[in-house]
Motif scaffolding. Sequence first.
Motif, PDB file in Angstrom:
ATOM      1  N   LEU A 124       0.815  -1.227   0.000  1.00 60.66           N
ATOM      2  CA  LEU A 124       0.000   0.000   0.000  1.00 60.66           C
ATOM      3  C   LEU A 124       0.845   1.272   0.000  1.00 60.66           C
ATOM      4  CD1 LEU A 124      -2.706  -1.155   2.568  1.00 60.66           C
ATOM      5  CD2 LEU A 124      -3.009  -0.927   0.101  1.00 60.66           C
ATOM      6  N   TYR A 125       0.325   2.286  -0.684  1.00 63.54           N
ATOM      7  CA  TYR A 125       0.902   3.638  -0.690  1.00 63.54           C
ATOM      8  C   TYR A 125      -0.228   4.618  -0.429  1.00 63.54           C
ATOM      9  CZ  TYR A 125       4.959   1.631  -3.002  1.00 63.54           C
ATOM     10  OH  TYR A 125       6.062   0.885  -3.298  1.00 63.54           O
ATOM     11  N   VAL A 126       0.099   5.757   0.178  1.00 67.16           N
ATOM     12  CA  VAL A 126      -0.946   6.771   0.334  1.00 67.16           C
ATOM     13  C   VAL A 126      -0.437   8.127  -0.169  1.00 67.16           C
ATOM     14  CG1 VAL A 126      -1.978   5.589   2.307  1.00 67.16           C
ATOM     15  CG2 VAL A 126      -0.306   7.396   2.714  1.00 67.16           C
ATOM     16  N   THR A 127      -1.355   8.987  -0.535  1.00 63.10           N
ATOM     17  CA  THR A 127      -0.974  10.331  -0.966  1.00 63.10           C
ATOM     18  C   THR A 127      -1.633  11.351  -0.043  1.00 63.10           C
ATOM     19  OG1 THR A 127      -2.863  10.608  -2.449  1.00 63.10           O
ATOM     20  CG2 THR A 127      -0.904   9.586  -3.393  1.00 63.10           C
ATOM     21  N   ILE A 128      -0.967  12.476   0.118  1.00 60.14           N
ATOM     22  CA  ILE A 128      -1.577  13.572   0.885  1.00 60.14           C
ATOM     23  C   ILE A 128      -1.407  14.874   0.097  1.00 60.14           C
ATOM     24  CG2 ILE A 128      -1.167  12.553   3.177  1.00 60.14           C
ATOM     25  CD1 ILE A 128       1.002  15.130   3.099  1.00 60.14           C
ATOM     26  N   PHE A 129      -2.220  15.861   0.414  1.00 59.25           N
ATOM     27  CA  PHE A 129      -2.167  17.144  -0.295  1.00 59.25           C
ATOM     28  C   PHE A 129      -0.904  17.911   0.078  1.00 59.25           C
ATOM     29  CE2 PHE A 129      -3.804  21.684  -0.429  1.00 59.25           C
ATOM     30  CZ  PHE A 129      -3.578  21.826  -1.796  1.00 59.25           C
ATOM     31  N   GLU A 130      -0.141  18.316  -0.939  1.00 64.20           N
ATOM     32  CA  GLU A 130       1.155  18.958  -0.680  1.00 64.20           C
ATOM     33  C   GLU A 130       1.040  20.455  -0.374  1.00 64.20           C
ATOM     34  OE1 GLU A 130       3.295  18.436  -4.348  1.00 64.20           O
ATOM     35  OE2 GLU A 130       1.989  19.804  -5.429  1.00 64.20           O
ATOM     36  N   GLY A 131      -0.161  21.022  -0.525  1.00 64.30           N
ATOM     37  CA  GLY A 131      -0.337  22.464  -0.309  1.00 64.30           C
ATOM     38  C   GLY A 131      -0.298  23.216  -1.626  1.00 64.30           C
ATOM     39  N   ASP A 132      -0.721  24.464  -1.568  1.00 63.53           N
ATOM     40  CA  ASP A 132      -0.745  25.272  -2.779  1.00 63.53           C
ATOM     41  C   ASP A 132      -0.558  26.739  -2.404  1.00 63.53           C
ATOM     42  OD1 ASP A 132      -1.869  25.084  -5.868  1.00 63.53           O
ATOM     43  OD2 ASP A 132      -2.346  26.982  -4.886  1.00 63.53           O
ATOM     44  N   ALA A 133       0.613  27.255  -2.781  1.00 62.86           N
ATOM     45  CA  ALA A 133       0.979  28.605  -2.345  1.00 62.86           C
ATOM     46  C   ALA A 133       0.039  29.664  -2.910  1.00 62.86           C
ATOM     47  CB  ALA A 133       2.410  28.902  -2.763  1.00 62.86           C
ATOM     48  N   SER A 134      -0.424  29.450  -4.155  1.00 61.41           N
ATOM     49  CA  SER A 134      -1.254  30.480  -4.782  1.00 61.41           C
ATOM     50  C   SER A 134      -2.561  30.683  -4.020  1.00 61.41           C
ATOM     51  CB  SER A 134      -1.544  30.113  -6.231  1.00 61.41           C
ATOM     52  OG  SER A 134      -2.403  28.996  -6.272  1.00 61.41           O
ATOM     53  N   ASP A 140      -1.135  19.159   3.971  1.00 64.15           N
ATOM     54  CA  ASP A 140      -2.033  18.515   4.935  1.00 64.15           C
ATOM     55  C   ASP A 140      -1.207  17.739   5.971  1.00 64.15           C
ATOM     56  OD1 ASP A 140      -4.094  17.412   6.311  1.00 64.15           O
ATOM     57  OD2 ASP A 140      -5.096  16.522   4.556  1.00 64.15           O
ATOM     58  N   GLN A 141      -0.624  18.489   6.890  1.00 60.31           N
ATOM     59  CA  GLN A 141       0.271  17.895   7.883  1.00 60.31           C
ATOM     60  C   GLN A 141      -0.474  16.932   8.815  1.00 60.31           C
ATOM     61  OE1 GLN A 141       3.563  18.378   7.659  1.00 60.31           O
ATOM     62  NE2 GLN A 141       3.800  16.818   9.263  1.00 60.31           N
ATOM     63  N   ASP A 142      -1.736  17.269   9.131  1.00 58.39           N
ATOM     64  CA  ASP A 142      -2.515  16.384  10.012  1.00 58.39           C
ATOM     65  C   ASP A 142      -2.631  14.996   9.394  1.00 58.39           C
ATOM     66  OD1 ASP A 142      -2.862  18.363  11.808  1.00 58.39           O
ATOM     67  OD2 ASP A 142      -4.969  18.800  11.273  1.00 58.39           O
ATOM     68  N   ALA A 143      -3.018  14.982   8.107  1.00 55.35           N
ATOM     69  CA  ALA A 143      -3.176  13.679   7.444  1.00 55.35           C
ATOM     70  C   ALA A 143      -1.830  12.948   7.459  1.00 55.35           C
ATOM     71  CB  ALA A 143      -3.674  13.870   6.017  1.00 55.35           C
ATOM     72  N   TYR A 144      -0.760  13.681   7.161  1.00 50.00           N
ATOM     73  CA  TYR A 144       0.571  13.068   7.155  1.00 50.00           C
ATOM     74  C   TYR A 144       0.870  12.426   8.514  1.00 50.00           C
ATOM     75  CZ  TYR A 144       5.542  12.417   6.287  1.00 50.00           C
ATOM     76  OH  TYR A 144       6.778  11.866   6.107  1.00 50.00           O
ATOM     77  N   ARG A 155       6.326   5.834   2.233  1.00 50.47           N
ATOM     78  CA  ARG A 155       5.160   5.438   1.441  1.00 50.47           C
ATOM     79  C   ARG A 155       4.050   6.480   1.455  1.00 50.47           C
ATOM     80  NH1 ARG A 155       4.413   0.087   0.117  1.00 50.47           N
ATOM     81  NH2 ARG A 155       6.417  -0.934   0.122  1.00 50.47           N
ATOM     82  N   ILE A 156       4.366   7.634   2.043  1.00 55.15           N
ATOM     83  CA  ILE A 156       3.389   8.730   2.036  1.00 55.15           C
ATOM     84  C   ILE A 156       3.874   9.740   0.999  1.00 55.15           C
ATOM     85  CG2 ILE A 156       2.151  10.416   3.428  1.00 55.15           C
ATOM     86  CD1 ILE A 156       3.102   8.906   5.926  1.00 55.15           C
ATOM     87  N   ILE A 157       3.075   9.907  -0.040  1.00 54.64           N
ATOM     88  CA  ILE A 157       3.527  10.693  -1.190  1.00 54.64           C
ATOM     89  C   ILE A 157       2.761  12.008  -1.269  1.00 54.64           C
ATOM     90  CG2 ILE A 157       3.761  10.628  -3.718  1.00 54.64           C
ATOM     91  CD1 ILE A 157       3.437   7.537  -3.428  1.00 54.64           C
ATOM     92  N   ASN A 158       3.479  13.087  -1.586  1.00 53.33           N
ATOM     93  CA  ASN A 158       2.805  14.373  -1.782  1.00 53.33           C
ATOM     94  C   ASN A 158       2.042  14.372  -3.091  1.00 53.33           C
ATOM     95  OD1 ASN A 158       3.607  15.739   0.497  1.00 53.33           O
ATOM     96  ND2 ASN A 158       5.534  16.423  -0.437  1.00 53.33           N
ATOM     97  N   GLY A 159       0.840  14.932  -3.064  1.00 54.04           N
ATOM     98  CA  GLY A 159       0.063  15.043  -4.299  1.00 54.04           C
ATOM     99  C   GLY A 159      -0.368  16.478  -4.513  1.00 54.04           C
ATOM    100  N   ASN A 160      -0.544  16.837  -5.797  1.00 50.22           N
ATOM    101  CA  ASN A 160      -0.876  18.236  -6.091  1.00 50.22           C
ATOM    102  C   ASN A 160      -2.369  18.518  -5.980  1.00 50.22           C
ATOM    103  OD1 ASN A 160      -2.000  17.099  -8.322  1.00 50.22           O
ATOM    104  ND2 ASN A 160      -0.309  17.658  -9.689  1.00 50.22           N
ATOM    105  N   LYS A 161      -2.704  19.755  -6.306  1.00 51.01           N
ATOM    106  CA  LYS A 161      -4.096  20.177  -6.155  1.00 51.01           C
ATOM    107  C   LYS A 161      -5.031  19.364  -7.050  1.00 51.01           C
ATOM    108  CE  LYS A 161      -6.591  24.430  -5.769  1.00 51.01           C
ATOM    109  NZ  LYS A 161      -6.766  25.597  -6.579  1.00 51.01           N
ATOM    110  N   LYS A 162      -4.566  19.018  -8.226  1.00 52.60           N
ATOM    111  CA  LYS A 162      -5.416  18.282  -9.158  1.00 52.60           C
ATOM    112  C   LYS A 162      -5.852  16.932  -8.564  1.00 52.60           C
ATOM    113  CE  LYS A 162      -4.401  15.864 -13.312  1.00 52.60           C
ATOM    114  NZ  LYS A 162      -3.960  14.775 -12.540  1.00 52.60           N
TER     115      LYS A 162
END
Length: 478
Positions: A124-134, A140-144, A155-162
């Motif tokens: 298993l791998y999981v993704t979390i929201f990496e944030g968006d400066a604009s 999403d540090q809580d999720a991390y 195994r926790i990967i940053n993911g973009n806004k999309k």
Amino acid sequence: MTSQEIRQKFLDYFKSKDHLIVPSAPIVLKDDPTLMFSNSGMTQFKDFFLGYKTPTAPRIADTQKCLRVSGKHNDLDDVGRDTYHHTMFEMLGNWSFGDYFKKDAIAFAWELLTEVFGIPKENLYVTIFEGDASENLERDQDAYDFWKSHISEDRIINGNKKDNFWEMGESGPCGPCSEIHVDLRTEEEKAKVSGLELVNNDHPQVVEVWNLVFMEFNRKADKSLEKLPAQHVDTGMGFERLCMALQGKSSNYDTDVFTPLIAKVEELSGKKYTGVLENEKDIAIRVVVDHIRAVAFAIADGQLPSSGGAGYVIRRILRRGISYSYRFLDMKEPFLYKLVAVLQEQMGRFFPELEKQGTLVTEVIKSEEESFLKTIETGLIRVEKLIQQTIADNQKVLPTLEVFELYDTYGFPDDLTRIIAEEKGLTIDEEGFKAEKKKQQERSKADSAQKVYDWVTLEEKEENFVGYDTIESETYIT
Ligand code: ATP
Ligand code: MG
Ligand code: MG
Ligand code: MG
């Protein structure tokens, strides 16, 4: 574990965590001006999130029949060509309406997958929201941090806004999400490339199974974000993908969700399914067993094939199935209707509408097949002529107006025209074809400038609503 048992285990698990289990809403939406079909589990709960209705319970779980062939989510082009996108699929989901939030949602998902279902953690791998400066949105540090207590950090990967910020409308509730991906490759394959690199990368054996959405913001009409007074959880897990993972298969079509249907197609056509990705016969079999489910469930829920709106979408799905089987399985007589009984046998207990409407579903499909088979031959002859003429003219691209006429007047699926042309080294003018489609829609609709979203807030509705057909008019499947 059979697919029936898997579905039940999911529901039982969330029942044991105090969730109210509710039935799937119909796949066809009759009273939603923005959407023709349920395309995710949350569709039936939109008004809870928007605050227009009081939730029937703070915790709910279910399986929802979904259809992704129009609007923001249109997976049709992938269906048959890959092994994990369907037109119709079940989305298993659990919801919290102002009750539990990230910590519990993550803990539930993890416990269910690894302990109840026994998926090895190292798959298993999981993704979390990496944030968006604009937008001034933080990672999403809580999720991390919550994930960190279950899974190793690499195994926790940053993911973009999309991919990792869920937003379905121009305004309304939204928030970061965390996806869970499963790596089903053999050990040998795993040794070659790290699974990390394959997450969200179209690998057929490294697929997203579950999406956990944490709704904590409200997007206001002026586009700014504010914290919601109450926070919600909305999750969606692909049932057929989960079955693939739990049944040790490398394709959704090898699970018992599809094998009885495939066996019937083999019996009726005398063709063997070999599961090859790029084999035309195998693509056709996947298309057929996928599309029959979409069409059968839609008709059972009251949407007959027709020449406009949602009925037109259903008719085109069915015609796509008929064309593929005509061309690649040599099925020149109606036969799809015979698959309905197999589907009923397999799913009728859980979805009684299939049992109740079985006769209607069978008859409607049969008569649609009879009438389309009469025109398909004409369509094929026309394509062939068009190709000959194009070659004779020393051209590489089929004339756009004729291609559009085939699609529009003869109801001949354009992807079939495309495939036949490609076989002869020719192409169609995609931009021109799109433009013709658009012109046609503009001719028949007042204004198709609306954007397609899965919900609109009341405010927007009053301002913008110009009619159901208009909103989805850009989204007719091809
Ligand atoms: P993908 O990236 O694979 O297209 P998605 O991100 O579009 O999936 P979501 O909107 O997050 O999907 O839906 C929740 C879950 O529903 C996904 O994690 C997946 O397991 C499942 N799912 C989505 N689309 C399909 C489909 N066309 N067929 C089968 N399952 C699907
Ligand atoms: Mg998708
Ligand atoms: Mg995705
Ligand atoms: Mg997703």
